[in-house]
Design a protein around this motif. Structure first.
Motif, PDB file in Angstrom:
ATOM      1  N   ASP A 231       0.806  -1.215   0.000  1.00  0.00           N
ATOM      2  CA  ASP A 231       0.000   0.000   0.000  1.00  0.00           C
ATOM      3  C   ASP A 231       0.840   1.267   0.000  1.00  0.00           C
ATOM      4  O   ASP A 231       0.309   2.372   0.131  1.00  0.00           O
ATOM      5  CB  ASP A 231      -0.949   0.007   1.204  1.00  0.00           C
ATOM      6  CG  ASP A 231      -0.206  -0.044   2.533  1.00  0.00           C
ATOM      7  OD1 ASP A 231       1.041  -0.120   2.520  1.00  0.00           O
ATOM      8  OD2 ASP A 231      -0.877  -0.012   3.584  1.00  0.00           O
ATOM      9  N   GLY A 232       2.155   1.124  -0.115  1.00  0.00           N
ATOM     10  CA  GLY A 232       3.039   2.277  -0.152  1.00  0.00           C
ATOM     11  C   GLY A 232       3.495   2.750   1.206  1.00  0.00           C
ATOM     12  O   GLY A 232       4.370   3.617   1.304  1.00  0.00           O
ATOM     13  N   ARG A 233       2.953   2.174   2.274  1.00  0.00           N
ATOM     14  CA  ARG A 233       3.348   2.568   3.611  1.00  0.00           C
ATOM     15  C   ARG A 233       4.422   1.624   4.124  1.00  0.00           C
ATOM     16  O   ARG A 233       4.705   0.595   3.528  1.00  0.00           O
ATOM     17  CB  ARG A 233       2.148   2.575   4.552  1.00  0.00           C
ATOM     18  CG  ARG A 233       1.012   3.486   4.063  1.00  0.00           C
ATOM     19  CD  ARG A 233      -0.140   3.477   5.022  1.00  0.00           C
ATOM     20  NE  ARG A 233      -1.263   4.284   4.541  1.00  0.00           N
ATOM     21  CZ  ARG A 233      -2.393   4.470   5.214  1.00  0.00           C
ATOM     22  NH1 ARG A 233      -2.527   3.913   6.397  1.00  0.00           N
ATOM     23  NH2 ARG A 233      -3.364   5.208   4.712  1.00  0.00           N
ATOM     24  N   ALA A 234       4.999   1.983   5.267  1.00  0.00           N
ATOM     25  CA  ALA A 234       6.069   1.181   5.849  1.00  0.00           C
ATOM     26  C   ALA A 234       5.850   1.091   7.351  1.00  0.00           C
ATOM     27  O   ALA A 234       5.198   1.954   7.967  1.00  0.00           O
ATOM     28  CB  ALA A 234       7.442   1.781   5.543  1.00  0.00           C
ATOM     29  N   LEU A 235       6.389   0.031   7.948  1.00  0.00           N
ATOM     30  CA  LEU A 235       6.323  -0.158   9.393  1.00  0.00           C
ATOM     31  C   LEU A 235       7.358   0.741  10.055  1.00  0.00           C
ATOM     32  O   LEU A 235       8.560   0.498   9.948  1.00  0.00           O
ATOM     33  CB  LEU A 235       6.583  -1.635   9.739  1.00  0.00           C
ATOM     34  CG  LEU A 235       6.651  -1.969  11.225  1.00  0.00           C
ATOM     35  CD1 LEU A 235       5.342  -1.617  11.918  1.00  0.00           C
ATOM     36  CD2 LEU A 235       6.978  -3.446  11.420  1.00  0.00           C
ATOM     37  N   THR A 236       6.884   1.785  10.738  1.00  0.00           N
ATOM     38  CA  THR A 236       7.779   2.690  11.467  1.00  0.00           C
ATOM     39  C   THR A 236       7.431   2.760  12.938  1.00  0.00           C
ATOM     40  O   THR A 236       8.191   3.321  13.719  1.00  0.00           O
ATOM     41  CB  THR A 236       7.690   4.109  10.875  1.00  0.00           C
ATOM     42  OG1 THR A 236       6.332   4.548  10.902  1.00  0.00           O
ATOM     43  CG2 THR A 236       8.202   4.117   9.439  1.00  0.00           C
ATOM     44  N   ASP A 237       6.288   2.209  13.318  1.00  0.00           N
ATOM     45  CA  ASP A 237       5.851   2.220  14.708  1.00  0.00           C
ATOM     46  C   ASP A 237       5.404   0.805  15.066  1.00  0.00           C
ATOM     47  O   ASP A 237       4.504   0.267  14.415  1.00  0.00           O
ATOM     48  CB  ASP A 237       4.696   3.206  14.879  1.00  0.00           C
ATOM     49  CG  ASP A 237       4.307   3.388  16.339  1.00  0.00           C
ATOM     50  OD1 ASP A 237       4.710   2.542  17.160  1.00  0.00           O
ATOM     51  OD2 ASP A 237       3.609   4.368  16.646  1.00  0.00           O
ATOM     52  N   PRO A 238       6.000   0.163  16.061  1.00  0.00           N
ATOM     53  CA  PRO A 238       5.612  -1.216  16.386  1.00  0.00           C
ATOM     54  C   PRO A 238       4.194  -1.324  16.915  1.00  0.00           C
ATOM     55  O   PRO A 238       3.671  -2.424  17.031  1.00  0.00           O
ATOM     56  CB  PRO A 238       6.635  -1.630  17.452  1.00  0.00           C
ATOM     57  CG  PRO A 238       7.078  -0.353  18.064  1.00  0.00           C
ATOM     58  CD  PRO A 238       7.069   0.658  16.964  1.00  0.00           C
ATOM     59  N   ASN A 239       3.580  -0.196  17.251  1.00  0.00           N
ATOM     60  CA  ASN A 239       2.229  -0.221  17.777  1.00  0.00           C
ATOM     61  C   ASN A 239       1.164  -0.196  16.686  1.00  0.00           C
ATOM     62  O   ASN A 239      -0.012  -0.356  16.976  1.00  0.00           O
ATOM     63  CB  ASN A 239       2.010   0.977  18.701  1.00  0.00           C
ATOM     64  CG  ASN A 239       3.047   1.029  19.797  1.00  0.00           C
ATOM     65  OD1 ASN A 239       3.090   0.153  20.632  1.00  0.00           O
ATOM     66  ND2 ASN A 239       3.896   2.031  19.775  1.00  0.00           N
ATOM     67  N   VAL A 240       1.567   0.033  15.439  1.00  0.00           N
ATOM     68  CA  VAL A 240       0.593   0.138  14.348  1.00  0.00           C
ATOM     69  C   VAL A 240       1.032  -0.754  13.204  1.00  0.00           C
ATOM     70  O   VAL A 240       2.088  -0.539  12.603  1.00  0.00           O
ATOM     71  CB  VAL A 240       0.455   1.595  13.851  1.00  0.00           C
ATOM     72  CG1 VAL A 240      -0.547   1.661  12.712  1.00  0.00           C
ATOM     73  CG2 VAL A 240       0.048   2.513  14.985  1.00  0.00           C
ATOM     74  N   ILE A 241       0.248  -1.789  12.949  1.00  0.00           N
ATOM     75  CA  ILE A 241       0.422  -2.604  11.754  1.00  0.00           C
ATOM     76  C   ILE A 241      -0.916  -2.648  11.031  1.00  0.00           C
ATOM     77  O   ILE A 241      -1.968  -2.647  11.667  1.00  0.00           O
ATOM     78  CB  ILE A 241       0.912  -4.027  12.084  1.00  0.00           C
ATOM     79  CG1 ILE A 241      -0.012  -4.706  13.092  1.00  0.00           C
ATOM     80  CG2 ILE A 241       2.336  -4.008  12.584  1.00  0.00           C
ATOM     81  CD1 ILE A 241       0.371  -6.143  13.408  1.00  0.00           C
ATOM     82  N   ARG A 242      -0.881  -2.681   9.712  1.00  0.00           N
ATOM     83  CA  ARG A 242      -2.099  -2.516   8.932  1.00  0.00           C
ATOM     84  C   ARG A 242      -2.512  -3.827   8.267  1.00  0.00           C
ATOM     85  O   ARG A 242      -1.671  -4.635   7.884  1.00  0.00           O
ATOM     86  CB  ARG A 242      -1.912  -1.428   7.874  1.00  0.00           C
ATOM     87  CG  ARG A 242      -1.584  -0.080   8.488  1.00  0.00           C
ATOM     88  CD  ARG A 242      -1.537   1.034   7.466  1.00  0.00           C
ATOM     89  NE  ARG A 242      -1.284   2.311   8.138  1.00  0.00           N
ATOM     90  CZ  ARG A 242      -2.224   3.064   8.687  1.00  0.00           C
ATOM     91  NH1 ARG A 242      -3.488   2.669   8.622  1.00  0.00           N
ATOM     92  NH2 ARG A 242      -1.923   4.202   9.290  1.00  0.00           N
ATOM     93  N   ILE A 243      -3.817  -4.009   8.184  1.00  0.00           N
ATOM     94  CA  ILE A 243      -4.375  -5.218   7.579  1.00  0.00           C
ATOM     95  C   ILE A 243      -3.882  -5.339   6.136  1.00  0.00           C
ATOM     96  O   ILE A 243      -3.916  -4.378   5.373  1.00  0.00           O
ATOM     97  CB  ILE A 243      -5.905  -5.179   7.621  1.00  0.00           C
ATOM     98  CG1 ILE A 243      -6.384  -5.255   9.083  1.00  0.00           C
ATOM     99  CG2 ILE A 243      -6.517  -6.303   6.798  1.00  0.00           C
ATOM    100  CD1 ILE A 243      -7.863  -5.147   9.234  1.00  0.00           C
ATOM    101  N   GLY A 244      -3.433  -6.538   5.786  1.00  0.00           N
ATOM    102  CA  GLY A 244      -2.948  -6.799   4.438  1.00  0.00           C
ATOM    103  C   GLY A 244      -1.448  -6.701   4.304  1.00  0.00           C
ATOM    104  O   GLY A 244      -0.895  -7.164   3.304  1.00  0.00           O
ATOM    105  N   TRP A 245      -0.768  -6.102   5.298  1.00  0.00           N
ATOM    106  CA  TRP A 245       0.689  -6.061   5.254  1.00  0.00           C
ATOM    107  C   TRP A 245       1.253  -7.478   5.321  1.00  0.00           C
ATOM    108  O   TRP A 245       0.728  -8.345   6.026  1.00  0.00           O
ATOM    109  CB  TRP A 245       1.217  -5.242   6.415  1.00  0.00           C
ATOM    110  CG  TRP A 245       1.189  -3.758   6.158  1.00  0.00           C
ATOM    111  CD1 TRP A 245       0.642  -3.130   5.090  1.00  0.00           C
ATOM    112  CD2 TRP A 245       1.720  -2.741   7.004  1.00  0.00           C
ATOM    113  NE1 TRP A 245       0.803  -1.771   5.201  1.00  0.00           N
ATOM    114  CE2 TRP A 245       1.471  -1.503   6.362  1.00  0.00           C
ATOM    115  CE3 TRP A 245       2.392  -2.729   8.210  1.00  0.00           C
ATOM    116  CZ2 TRP A 245       1.857  -0.292   6.907  1.00  0.00           C
ATOM    117  CZ3 TRP A 245       2.779  -1.531   8.762  1.00  0.00           C
ATOM    118  CH2 TRP A 245       2.514  -0.320   8.114  1.00  0.00           C
TER     119      TRP A 245
END
Length: 905
Positions: A231-245
Motif C-alpha cells: 500500500d506504499g506505507r512502511a512499518l515505522t511504529d511497532p504499535n501500528v500494523i495494517r491489515i494486508g501487510w
C-alpha cells in the motif's frame, strides 16, 4: 502519531551544519582565501611536495572530513531521534530529554520497566537502572532482565480510522528469558516465512503464534522496519500494523531447554524460573472463567513463552534436524516419512475401493491410525514430493537426504547398537520406494528368515506379521516371498548369496545380449521388456561367504546390486551406528544419521504395503450376502453421540466443516480476525461433540511441536475464536467454546453454534430409525444436500483425512440407499444418485456394480460397458490396479441375454 520530518529538511540541516563553521570563521577574519595564480599551479605540478601545497591539501582534507562527519552525525541523530521522540510522544512517556541523550550516546543497555517501549532500542535510563546479568551457552544468550513488553498496539484497517480494532495486552506480561536478536540480519537474507496481517493482530500475537514467544516481537519489528509494503506505507511504529501487510518472520533457532511440566496446571506456590519470588501476584494473568463460574486451566507462562515452536532439548533439536522422532524412540528422515505417508495414502484408497455400502450404518467410527503414522503424516509434507526411485535411509551433516543407492563404495555394512533398528528402516525404505510405479521398476529385497525374524516383533513367524498378529496378506502360499517378488525370504545366508549370484549372472548376460555397459543403460532403452529393478541383498555378515559377497559387491554400480550387511565386513565400508541412528565413524562417513524403526513400526509398514500392492483378487460381489465384517470396518470405536440439530435450527453461529471450514453469523461470513489454527480447532471439536482435552487437541493439531508451545498455540486459537465470535455476534456473554471442568474438555456449545456435520449425522440417524421409506428418503436427501465436500477440506492432518474418509463413506451409503428406494419406479434417478456418489469417491467398486446392475435390468449393455471402462480408467491412477474378479462377474451377468442368464440379472 507525529509527522516524521522529510528527508529534504534533513539534508538542508546537514548542509547548514557543515558550512556554518567555515562561513563564521571567514566572517570573523580568522579564515582567509588566497587566490592561486597559474604560475603557482605550474610550480606545484613540477614540484608538488612543497610546504604551501601540503598546507592547502591538509586544509582541504580537514574541511572535507568535517563535512562528512557532520553529515554522518546528523543522519544518525535524525534516525535515532525520529524513532525515539516520536515513540515517546505516541506513548506519552516522561523524560524526553533523557531519551534524547540516550539516543545521541547510542546506549545499548536494557531500559527500565517504566519505559518498556524503548527495550528494542537498547537504551537505558540514567538512574535507577540495573545492569543485566548475561548467561550464555554456546550461541544462545539469556539474561535476567525483564523481557521487552508487548507493544500496546492495534491493527489499522485500510478504511478510515474509526474502523480500527484495538487489541491491548497486559501492562506487565510474564517474564521470559530474552532472546538473542543477532540473527535478524541473517533473516533478511534467508527469511523463514512471511505472514499476512489480519484484523486484531499485533506484533506480540504474531511472535507468540509463529516464533513460540510473544517477547520475540522486537525481532519482527526490526526485520520489517521501514520496509515498503504494497500500500506504499512502511512499518515505522511497532504499535501500528495494517491489515494486508506482509511481514517477514525471523529464522528459527535453538533455545534453552524448556522447563519440564507434568501437566498443564501450574503450581501456584512454586516460583517461576528466572523470576523474583517477590513479584506481586498481580503480574500473573487471571485464569479464564466460563459463565458458570468454572475456571479453565491456565497455560504455564514460562514454558509457553520461552519455548518457540520446535524448540526443546538438544536431543529434540537433533531429532528435528531433517527428520521425525517417533513415539517408539525411532527416528526417520523426511524422505522416508514421505514414502511411508504416500504408502498410507495409497492404502487408504484401497480401503475405500473395497468398502461395503450397507444400510443402516453401524454406530461406530473407524479405528484411529497408529500414533507413529500420525506423527509421520503431520510432517511428511515438509519433504520433497517427487517420485523417488531410490530409498532415503538417512541424512548427511547438512540434513540432506542420503539414498541407499548413492552411497560410495561397493556396499554398506552396519555395526553398533543401532544395527537392527537401522536395518528395519532400510527394509521399509526400499519396499515403500516407488509404490505408485510399475512393478518392474520397484526395488527388490532378498533376505533370510532368521534375519527377518530379528527385525519383526517377538514371536512372529519369519515371513512377518501385521500389528495385530495375523499373517501378512500377500505372502506366497509356500511362505517364501512377500507379494511374489518385492521381498524374497530365503532359508539362510547361503541360499541368499546363491540367489544374488544367479541374479548377477543373469543381468550380465542381458547386458551382453543388448550390448550395453550397465543396467541403467539397459533400462533406458524402450525396445525390450527386460527392465531390471534395483536389487538389495540384506543379510548378516559371514566370513565364510566373504569372497562370494565381494564378487557381488564388485558389480554394484554396473548391475545395480546393493549388498547391505549386518556386522563388520572387510572390504565393505562400515557405518558405526548408535542406538539413536547417529553415525560415529572417524573419519566421518557420508551419512551422519540413519533412520531407525522399531519392530512394531516395521510390521505396521508391511501391513500398509499389503494393502497397496496391485494383485488379481476375488473382490466382493454385490449380489452375495455380507457374511463377515469388511476389513475397513474392523476393530471399530464407538461413535460419539451427536447433539440433535435438525436442519434449519437457528443459532448465533453456523459452522461448516463439510468442505472448506467456514464460520457464518447473521452479519455474513467471518473473513477477518480468525486465525487458521482457530478454524482447525473448531473442526476438531466438531468431529468430537463430547469435547477434547488440551492434550488431545495438541496431539491432533501439533503432534511434532514442543508440548508447552503447542498448548499455548491451542489456547491462543481458542481465545481468538471466542473473541471473534463475540465481536461478530455482539453477544459477549457467550463462550461458544465451553470448558467442562468435570472432564477437562473443551467442546462446542450446541446452543450457540450450529454444525453442518451434526445436522448431516442427525438426518442419517433419523433415516436409520424409521421404517417409512418416504420419511427415510426425505432424511437421506437432507443429509446428501448438507454434504458440501470432504471434512475440513484443505487440511492434510491425518485426523482430518480419517474423518473425511468416514463421513464420505456414510454419505456414499446414503446415496446407495436412495438408489435402492428410487430404482423400482425411477431407475434413471437411481443411476444419477449413484453416479453423483461415484464422483465423490471414484474408486469404490460397489458403486459401479450397482450402476451396472441397474443398466443391466434396463437392458442397456452399452451403458454397462461404459461404466466398467470408467472404473478401469479410474483404478489405473492407483498403479497397476484393475477391477476385481467380482466386479467383472457382475458386468458379465448384465451383458448376458435374459434367456441365457435364466437367473438373477
Amino acid at each position: 502519531m507525529t509527522k516524521e520530518p522529510s528527508t529534504t529538511a534533513v539534508r538542508i540541516v546537514t548542509v547548514a551544519l557543515a558550512l556554518a563553521p567555515p562561513v563564521l570563521l571567514y566572517r570573523a577574519g580568522w579564515l582567509t582565501l588566497q587566490g592561486l595564480s597559474a604560475a603557482q599551479m605550474r610550480e606545484w605540478l613540477h614540484e608538488p611536495l612543497t610546504a604551501g601545497f601540503l598546507a592547502v591539501l591538509a586544509r582541504t582534507g580537514l574541511w572535507l572530513l568535517w563535512i562528512f562527519l557532520t553529515a554522518a552525525v546528523t543522519d544518525h541523530a535524525y534516525r535515532r531521534l525520529a524513532a525515539r521522540i516520536r515513540w515517546r510522544f505516541d506513548l506519552r512517556l516522561p523524560r524526553p530529554v533523557q531519551a534524547f541523550a540516550a539516543a545521541m550516546l547510542g546506549s545499548t543497555a536494557a531500559t527500565s520497566v517504566a519505559l518498556p517501549a524503548l527495550a528494542q532500542g537498547h537504551t537505558a535510563s540514567d538512574s535507577g537502572s540495573v545492569p543485566a546479568t548475561f548467561r550464555g551457552t554456546g550461541d544462545t544468550l539469556t539474561h535476567d532482565a525483564p523481557a521487552p513488553a508487548p507493544p500496546m498496539g492495534y491493527t489499522a484497517m485500510t478504511e478510515p480510522p474509526d474502523a480500527t480494532t484495538v487489541s491491548l495486552r497486559p501492562a506487565d506480561p510474564p517474564n521470559e528469558p530474552r532472546k538473542n536478536t543477532g540473527d535478524v540480519a541473517a533473516a533478511r537474507i534467508n527469511p523463514r516465512e512471511s505472514v499476512r496481517v489480519v484484523a486484531g493482530d499485533t506484533l506480540w500475537d504474531l511472535a507468540a503464534e509463529h516464533l513460540g514467544g510473544g517477547s520475540r516481537w522486537p525481532e519482527i519489528y526490526k526485520l520489517n522496519r521501514k520496509h515498503r509494503q504494497a500500500d506504499g506505507r512502511a512499518l515505522t511504529d511497532p504499535n501500528v500494523i495494517r491489515i494486508g501487510w506482509k511481514l517477514t518472520l525471523p529464522t528459527p533457532r535453538a533455545a534453552a531447554p524448556p522447563t519440564p511440566h507434568k501437566n498443564h496446571q501450574p503450581d501456584p506456590d512454586a516460583p517461576e524460573p528466572g523470576r523474583s519470588e517477590a513479584k506481586p501476584p498481580s503480574a500473573m494473568p487471571a485464569p479464564h472463567r466460563s459463565p458458570s463460574g468454572t475456571t479453565e486451566p491456565s497455560t504455564p507462562h514460562e514454558s509457553a513463552e520461552d519455548a518457540p515452536s520446535g524448540s526443546g532439548t538438544a536431543r529434540e533439536q537433533s531429532d528435528r534436524a531433517g527428520g521425525i522422532a517417533l513415539p517408539t524412540q525411532g527416528w526417520i528422515s523426511l524422505g522416508l516419512a514421505a514414502a511411508i505417508a504416500s504408502t498410507a495414502a495409497l492404502a487408504g484408497l484401497q480401503r475405500r475401493r473395497h468398502a461395503r455400502l450397507t444400510f443402516p450404518l453401524p454406530g461406530t467410527a473407524e479405528r484411529p491410525a497408529p500414533e507413529f503414522l500420525s506423527r509421520i503424516s503431520a510432517t511428511a509434507n515438509q519433504a520433497e514430493r517427487s517420485d523417488r526411485t531410490s530409498p532415503a535411509i538417512g541424512v548427511d551433516a547438512s540434513a540432506t537426504e542420503i539414498s541407499l543407492f548413492d552411497l560410495p563404495g561397493p556396499g554398506l555394512a552396519l555395526h553398533g547398537d543401532g544395527t537392527i533398528a537401522a536395518a528395519r528402516a532400510i527394509l521399509a525404505a526400499t519396499l515403500t520406494t516407488g509404490t505408485t510405479d510399475t512393478a518392474a521398476t520397484r526395488p527388490v529385497v532378498v533376505t533370510t528368515a532368521d534375519l527377518l525374524a530379528q527385525l519383526l516383533p517377538d514371536g512372529a513367524p519369519a515371513v512377518g506379521l501385521d500389528p495385530d498378529g495375523a499373517p501378512a496378506v500377500g505372502l506366497d502360499p509356500d511362505g517364501t516371498a512377500y507379494d511374489g517378488e518385492r521381498l524374497i525370504v530365503l532359508a539362510d545366508t547361503a541360499a541368499a548369496v546363491t540367489h544374488a549370484e544367479e541374479e548377477m549372472i543373469g543381468r550380465r548376460r542381458l547386458l551382453d545380449s543388448f550390448d550395453v555397459a550397465t543396467v541403467a543403460d539397459l533400462n533406458a532403452r524402450t525396445d525390450h521388456a527386460e527392465h531390471q529393478p534395483p536389487y538389495v541383498l540384506l543379510i548378516d555378515s559371514s566370513p565364510g561367504y566373504a569372497a562370494r559377497i565381494h564378487a557381488i559387491a564388485a558389480h554394484r554400480a554396473v548391475l545395480d546390486l546393493h549388498p547391505v550387511l549386518l556386522g563388520q565386513h572387510e572390504g565393505i565400508p562400515t557405518a558405526e551406528i548408535t542406538a539413536d541412528g547417529t553415525v560415529t565413524n572417524d573419519p566421518p562417513y557420508p551419512m551422519a544419521r540413519t533412520s531407525t524403526l522399531s519392530a512394531d513400526d516395521l510390521a505396521a509398514v508391511l501391513a500398509l504395503l499389503t494393502e497397496t500392492l496391485a494383485r488379481p483378487e476375488a473382490g466382493i460381489d454385490i449380489d452375495n450376502p455380507l457374511t463377515e465384517t469388511p476389513p475397513a470396518a474392523a476393530s471399530p470405536e464407538p461413535r460419539e453421540p451427536v447433539p440433535a440439530q435438525p436442519t434449519g435450527a437457528a443459532t448465533l453461529v453456523r459452522l461448516q466443516v463439510l468442505g472448506p471450514v467456514t464460520v457464518t453469523t447473521d452479519a455474513g461470513s467471518v473473513r477477518t480476525g480468525m486465525r487458521s489454527g482457530s478454524y482447525t480447532t473448531l473442526a476438531v471439536l466438531a468431529a468430537h461433540p463430547a469435547g477434547r482435552t488440551l492434550d488431545q487437541l495438541t496431539a491432533d493439531l501439533h503432534p511434532n511441536a514442543d508440548p508447552a508451545a503447542a498448548v499455548k498455540r491451542v489456547r491462543t486459537d481458542i481465545n481468538t475464536a471466542r473473541k471473534v465470535l463475540r465481536a461478530e455476534t455482539g453477544h459477549h456473554e457467550h463462550m461458544f467454546i465451553v470448558y467442562d471442568p468435570a472432564t477437562s474438555r473443551y467442546r462446542l456449545d450446541p446452543e450457540t453454534i450450529t454444525v453442518d456435520l451434526w445436522q448431516m449425522l442427525t438426518a442419517i440417524d433419523q433415516a436409520t430409525t424409521t421404517d417409512d421409506e418416504a420419511a427415510m428418503l426425505t432424511a437421506l436427501r437432507q443429509a446428501t444436500q448438507l454434504y458440501a465436500g470432504d471434512f475440513a477440506e484443505g487440511h492434510d492432518h491425518l485426523w482430518a483425512t480419517d474423518y473425511a474418509t468416514s463421513y464420505r463413506h456414510q454419505i456414499l451409503t446414503a446415496y446407495a440407499r436412495i438408489a435402492e428406494i428410487l430404482e423400482p419406479d425411477h431407475p434413471d434417478q437411481a443411476v444419477a444418485a449413484l453416479e453423483h456418489a461415484a464422483d465423490l469417491d471414484p474408486v469404490n467398486e460397489e458403486l459401479y456394480q450397482r450402476i451396472m446392475r441397474i443398466h443391466g435390468r434396463q437392458q442397456r449393455p452399452d451403458a454397462v460397458r461404459r461404466t466398467l471402462r470408467r472404473l478401469e480408467e479410474r483404478l489405473a491412477d492407483l498403479g497397476d490396479d484393475e477391477p476385481s474378479q467380482a466386479t467383472r462377474r457382475v458386468a458379465e451377468r448384465q451383458l448376458r441375454p435374459a434367456s441365457v442368464a435364466g437367473g438373477r440379472p
